[in-house]
Design a protein around this motif. Sequence first.
Motif, mmCIF file in Angstrom:
data_model
loop_
_atom_site.group_PDB
_atom_site.id
_atom_site.type_symbol
_atom_site.label_atom_id
_atom_site.label_comp_id
_atom_site.label_asym_id
_atom_site.label_seq_id
_atom_site.Cartn_x
_atom_site.Cartn_y
_atom_site.Cartn_z
ATOM 1 N N LEU A 132 18.610 -35.044 22.606
ATOM 2 C CA LEU A 132 19.589 -35.464 23.348
ATOM 3 C C LEU A 132 19.679 -34.583 24.859
ATOM 4 O O LEU A 132 19.842 -35.334 25.741
ATOM 5 N N SER A 133 19.206 -33.573 24.811
ATOM 6 C CA SER A 133 18.945 -32.857 26.201
ATOM 7 C C SER A 133 17.878 -33.463 26.992
ATOM 8 O O SER A 133 17.610 -33.521 28.201
ATOM 9 N N MET A 134 16.829 -33.808 26.057
ATOM 10 C CA MET A 134 15.646 -34.565 26.873
ATOM 11 C C MET A 134 16.062 -35.969 27.370
ATOM 12 O O MET A 134 15.470 -36.195 28.411
ATOM 13 N N SER B 191 19.076 -29.776 14.807
ATOM 14 C CA SER B 191 18.326 -29.188 16.044
ATOM 15 C C SER B 191 17.379 -30.274 16.645
ATOM 16 O O SER B 191 17.635 -30.075 18.040
ATOM 17 N N GLU C 75 19.901 -32.294 18.898
ATOM 18 C CA GLU C 75 20.173 -31.652 19.996
ATOM 19 C C GLU C 75 19.028 -31.428 21.079
ATOM 20 O O GLU C 75 19.549 -31.690 22.336
ATOM 21 N N MET C 76 18.097 -31.215 20.847
ATOM 22 C CA MET C 76 16.840 -31.357 21.617
ATOM 23 C C MET C 76 16.628 -32.516 22.320
ATOM 24 O O MET C 76 16.591 -32.380 23.579
ATOM 25 N N THR D 38 18.310 -36.529 29.223
ATOM 26 C CA THR D 38 18.792 -36.553 30.311
ATOM 27 C C THR D 38 17.653 -36.506 31.519
ATOM 28 O O THR D 38 17.804 -36.917 32.543
ATOM 29 N N ASP D 39 16.723 -35.773 30.877
ATOM 30 C CA ASP D 39 15.459 -35.414 31.803
ATOM 31 C C ASP D 39 14.602 -36.938 31.983
ATOM 32 O O ASP D 39 13.746 -36.804 32.580
#
Lengths: 567, 130
Positions: free
Chosen positions: A372-374, A366, A369-370, A376-377
């Motif tokens: 990886l999403s960060m 998890s 996953e987290m 992009t930001d």
Amino acid sequence: MPPILFRQKLLLGFLPVIAMMMGIAWFSYKTVEESRQASDLAEQSILIISKAHSISSKTVKWQHHERTNSQWRGPKAAIDSELHALQLLVSDKPAQVYRLKKLGSTIALLDSLNSDAQTAEPFSRKHHRLDSANTVISEMVNTFITNEEKLLTVSQKRSDRHITNAIRLIFISSFVTIATVISLIVFTLRTFRAKRKLREELQLSERKFYHVFNDSGIGMAIVSLEGKWLQVNNHISKILGYSADELMAKTYQEITYQPDMPLDDMMVARVLKGEMNTCKFEKRYYHKNGQLVWVLLTVSLIYNEDGTPGFFVSQLEDISEIKKMISELEMKNKSLVRISEDLKGKVSQLEEFNRIVAHNLRGPASSIEMMLSMLTDAETSEEKDELMHMILVSSKTLNTTLNDLMQILEIRLNHDIPYDICDLQEITDKTSNLLQGELLKAKALIQTNFKVPTVSFPKIYLESIFYNLISNSIKYRKQNQPATIFISSEPLAGQVRLTFQDNGIGIDLNMHGKNMFKLNKVFHKGYNSRGVGLFITKNQLETHGGSIRVESQPGVGTTFIIYLNQT
Amino acid sequence: MNKLMAIIDDDPAFQFITKRQLMHSGHKGALLQFFDGQEAFDYFKQNESEADHLPDLVLLDINMPYMDGWQFLDHLDLLNLAKENLIIYMVTSSNAKSDIQKAATYPRLAGYHIKPIAKERMIEMLAALN
């Protein structure tokens, strides 16, 4: 009191009869004797009477002669002689003797008168005198006869009475004898009938016993006090395999399974002592074919008439099948218990895997996953680099955990790996060599005491277990004293117990006991531990029928105890 | 008023993520970071009677070395803390039913969150703090 025999009864019945008969015979004899005496007296009286008559007629003849001539002396002598004879006959009757004496004196008077008057007396006077003398003599003779006839009558009556009595006695005795004989005959007949009935009943009961004995569905035998088979039925042959003749040539001791003999002896002794009438117990015999037969034996002691022990009646029931079924059931039950233990183990393994997935796999996954999403930001390149670094760390963690899990799964799946005969000292030496550097650094000493020198277990796993436990003991040693590790083995029922005891820093089991063998659980800071070794050890053991538990006290040391099934 | 926050978790990635989330959601207060239960407990014990040093909000992981989340909670009950309204959230990757049920038996817990924590949930928790 012994029973009165028939013969004795018969004798007792006859004795009074015989006594009575003898009494009657004696009485009869006395009566007949008295009757005979009476009749003798009567006969004597008759003789006396006839003699008296003879005297009377001779006297008449004498007087007649006197009348006609003087030659009268001859008759007179005859009369005297007869009179004398008569006197002898009546000597025991004084009245008659007196009468005869009077008669004799009268006749003598007459004679003297006759001789005096022979010449002088006139004829008429002489006749008259003779007539009157004749009358006197006749009267005297008649009185004598009448008296004698009276005596005769008395004697005859006496004789008659005695004869009548004798006849009565004989009649009574005959009656009594007949009655006695009849009652004896009745008694004898009844006795014989009772005896015959008894004999018939005995025969019937013997026939019944014969059938019960021979056709019985259980084995029956009559056994001597010494143990000899005296009589056996057909079913015993079925149970023990021997024919009746073969069996009767043996004792029961010869075919008893020897370890069961003490029980048998004890039971028989108790029955012989009279502590119980019958005993019942399970024992084993050798079948003729050599196999053991389980039998439920019932033994009863039969006593002789005098109360001494006579023989045993034994009943044998074949319980081999029941015994077999019980042992099968026990085995099935054991395997069920084993399966249930196995299932419990599997459930706890599943729970453990669930925990590993929930914490050790989901956590880093998890995070990745987290992050990886960060990514992009992320605004700056430093930010991005930092994130990339963290993602890499988490991936590595994930990868390591997956590798650990793979190792465990391999162990779990390799449950049919072949077992080896493992020499415990050899494995200890091999492990010592591998850990030589660490052992030297720790000044560690390994001592062993293998009461069981070899065990059956997959060798590579046992080596891994020794490596993990020994290296743990070195790692968690006390810094201020040399490490000592004591390894030993002892036999247990169907198992071997292995013990690894150290003098290390120990562990607080109240706090960590339940996590001791779990993945990634570490309990001491600064040792760079991953919490994998004991987890793998436990899995290696449990997959191959072993188990492990721990005893420890902080500051004293830790002992791991391993149980290995050796079946 | 700035509130004091604490994260107790052995996973450096989670610590990193959560720190970033807090910064982005405008948390002004200080952040205490502990990497196992033992470390956190030692700090709590040391500052037992000093309310200013004790956090107002704790995010507690379950699976940690030396002392896990459950043991930390058990040990905390032995302390007489100067701060009464201490809010503790269980934050764990475990969605196992056994863990969720066990958490319900700890009255001290304000909630149970499964990782990762969504942004909205983080804002919610911080709002409850004020």
